[in-house]
Design an enzyme around this catalytic site. Structure first.
Site, PDB file in Angstrom:
ATOM      1  CB  CYS A   9       2.786  -1.434  13.706  1.00 52.78           C
ATOM      2  SG  CYS A   9       2.827  -1.094  11.947  1.00 52.78           S
TER       3      CYS A   9
ATOM      4  CB  CYS B 159       6.017  -2.144  16.243  1.00 55.43           C
ATOM      5  SG  CYS B 159       7.663  -1.694  15.700  1.00 55.43           S
TER       6      CYS B 159
ATOM      7  CB  CYS C  52       2.947   7.635   3.134  1.00 57.42           C
ATOM      8  SG  CYS C  52       3.369   6.418   4.395  1.00 57.42           S
TER       9      CYS C  52
ATOM     10  CD  GLU D  29      -2.826  -1.315   2.320  1.00 56.71           C
ATOM     11  OE1 GLU D  29      -3.911  -1.863   2.147  1.00 56.71           O
ATOM     12  OE2 GLU D  29      -2.429  -0.927   3.427  1.00 56.71           O
TER      13      GLU D  29
ATOM     14  CB  CYS E 112       6.917  -5.061   8.807  1.00 53.80           C
ATOM     15  SG  CYS E 112       8.255  -4.099   9.565  1.00 53.80           S
TER      16      CYS E 112
ATOM     17  CB  CYS F 287       1.122   6.202  11.218  1.00 53.50           C
ATOM     18  SG  CYS F 287       2.100   7.500  10.557  1.00 53.50           S
TER      19      CYS F 287
HETATM   20  N1  SAH Z   1       9.393   0.754   9.996  1.00 52.20           N
HETATM   21  C1  SAH Z   1       9.528   2.166   9.893  1.00 52.20           C
HETATM   22  C2  SAH Z   1       8.543   2.849   8.954  1.00 52.20           C
HETATM   23  C3  SAH Z   1       7.104   2.378   8.979  1.00 52.20           C
HETATM   24  S1  SAH Z   1       6.079   2.830  10.327  1.00 52.20           S
HETATM   25  C4  SAH Z   1       9.495   2.790  11.275  1.00 52.20           C
HETATM   26  O1  SAH Z   1       9.274   2.076  12.233  1.00 52.20           O
HETATM   27  O2  SAH Z   1       9.752   3.987  11.397  1.00 52.20           O
HETATM   28  C5  SAH Z   1       5.805   4.549  10.197  1.00 52.20           C
HETATM   29  C6  SAH Z   1       5.491   5.221  11.533  1.00 52.20           C
HETATM   30  O3  SAH Z   1       4.180   4.859  12.017  1.00 52.20           O
HETATM   31  C7  SAH Z   1       6.430   4.804  12.646  1.00 52.20           C
HETATM   32  O4  SAH Z   1       6.807   5.917  13.405  1.00 52.20           O
HETATM   33  C8  SAH Z   1       5.594   3.854  13.472  1.00 52.20           C
HETATM   34  O5  SAH Z   1       6.063   3.713  14.756  1.00 52.20           O
HETATM   35  C9  SAH Z   1       4.251   4.527  13.387  1.00 52.20           C
HETATM   36  N2  SAH Z   1       3.117   3.673  13.729  1.00 52.20           N
HETATM   37  C10 SAH Z   1       3.028   2.340  13.611  1.00 52.20           C
HETATM   38  N3  SAH Z   1       1.808   1.926  14.014  1.00 52.20           N
HETATM   39  C11 SAH Z   1       1.119   3.028  14.386  1.00 52.20           C
HETATM   40  C12 SAH Z   1      -0.203   3.259  14.860  1.00 52.20           C
HETATM   41  N4  SAH Z   1      -1.050   2.265  15.008  1.00 52.20           N
HETATM   42  N5  SAH Z   1      -0.569   4.535  15.133  1.00 52.20           N
HETATM   43  C13 SAH Z   1       0.289   5.558  14.944  1.00 52.20           C
HETATM   44  N6  SAH Z   1       1.537   5.409  14.484  1.00 52.20           N
HETATM   45  C14 SAH Z   1       1.957   4.158  14.200  1.00 52.20           C
END
Ligand code: SAH
Length: 347
Positions: free
Chosen positions: A121, A118, A107, A94, A114, A339
């Site tokens: 996420c 986390c 974006c 996406e 991935c 995000c």
């Molecule tokens: N793997 C990379 C890029 C992808 S995530 C990274 O970790 O930076 C992009 C951003 O979205 C990151 O800052 C991540 O921590 C944040 N993110 C992930 N899940 C989220 C959520 N449910 N709500 C808000 N931000 C989130």
């Protein structure tokens, strides 16, 4: 059968030139093909009208041009556009177009799924299926640029690697894609308008500094307290905060480029005074700014956004220490484009 043929966009310009020389043809044909593939975005050899029929057939016999298809597109009421993109092997990633008054940001994804875990996420639930190739990353940008022109009457202005995947776990391909995005033969965008966001792979942050990259760096910090970070981002057990700190100091020393920390404040997780204090301390190691990101709930309510009072306490503490802090409101929530929400729901 197509399966045995190589994706022609995996070849550099020099490799294409060499290919033509090896065929007994002239090397400048390589330049012509390269231009068709990258500047003109040709999807078929038959479109390469300054090549003879025989040459086009010869290319057809040896190569394929893989490209992405927009499988599904959703538009949010706030103007955000989310694309589900089908890759040549049927997998889906996406990408999102985020318009604001002053800019339009793409974006983009760097991996299918991935490899990190986390807990907050949605993409992490998919696991990593494969890395994206440079042309697959590049094509996401091209397709969003087209959408930006179509819907908003202006070209794309910024790119963030904040879609699916961990860009530094697919470093070489991300770098090649950025080279193409910034080169005059590609999109000619300034690297200053590109941000690579990482969950904090220290070794690779150092490598980027050594490689002299010119784009910006964002780090998903979410906590400057080791135990909390380990809890919400379990893979960080192998990437301690002291290593991250040293890598960021090295990054700043080499690049003089300020780091952005992404940070979500959750109820009962990092909404206490100790967490605020730890963040302020961490922010003093290298020049930085903090983006306090709104949490986009992904499931069962395990994580909940902290209340405004707590966010304000963070802002006060950061600002009184001369650290720039911004609250980032989410865009495209109604279409799961914000995000951490990218998870191929429709796949
Ligand atoms: N793997 C990379 C890029 C992808 S995530 C990274 O970790 O930076 C992009 C951003 O979205 C990151 O800052 C991540 O921590 C944040 N993110 C992930 N899940 C989220 C959520 N449910 N709500 C808000 N931000 C989130």
């Amino acid at each position: 059968m197509q399966i045995d043929k190589k994706d022609i966009r995996a070849l550099s310009k020099q490799q294409l030139r060499d290919f033509f020389t090896a065929q007994g043809d002239q090397s400048f044909r390589g330049n012509q093909v390269y231009e068709w593939l990258w500047s003109k975005g040709a999807h078929r050899f038959d479109d390469m009208t300054n090549l003879s029929k025989n040459t086009r057939q010869m290319l057809e016999d040896n190569f394929v041009i893989n490209h992405i298809h927009v499988d599904q597109m959703q538009r949010s009421e706030d103007g955000t556009v989310k694309n589900a993109l089908r890759l040549h092997d049927g997998l889906i990633v996406e990408s999102v177009l985020i318009p604001t008054e002053t800019r339009t940001t793409a974006c983009v994804s760097s991996q299918v799924g991935c490899s990190l875990d986390c807990n907050f996420c949605a993409t992490a639930r998919l696991k990593r299926m494969r890395n994206l190739n440079p042309d697959e990353i590049y094509d996401q940008v091209v397709s969003i640029d087209k959408e930006s022109r179509f819907y908003h009457g202006r070209p794309l202005s910024n790119i963030v690697f904040m879609g699916m995947g961990e860009p530094l776990m697919n470093y070489n391909n991300v770098l090649s894609a950025i080279e193409m995005i910034t080169s005059e033969e590609g999109l000619g965008m300034s690297p200053k308008r590109i941000t690579v966001s990482t969950s904090g792979i220290s070794k690779m942050i150092k490598k980027m500094a050594d490689d002299g990259v010119k784009f910006k760096l964002a780090v998903s910090l979410h906590s400057a307290v080791e135990e909390i970070r380990n809890e919400i981002m379990p893979f960080t057990k192998n990437f301690p905060l002291t290593d991250l700190r040293k890598a960021l100091e090295y990054w700043y020393q080499k690049t003089k480029s300020r780091v952005t920390y992404e940070y979500v404040v959750w109820k009962g997780i990092n909404d206490d005074a100790k967490s605020i204090e730890a963040l302020v301390k961490f922010c003093k190691y290298v020049p930085c700014k903090v983006n306090l990101i709104e949490y986009n709930p992904i499931d069962d309510g395990m994580f909940q956004q902290a209340d405004e009072k707590t966010i304000n306490a963070y802002i006060r503490a950061l600002e009184s220490n001369d650290i720039v802090a911004k609250v980032r409101r989410s865009r495209g929530k109604d279409i799961d484009a914000a995000c951490g929400q990218l998870a191929n729901k429709e796949a």
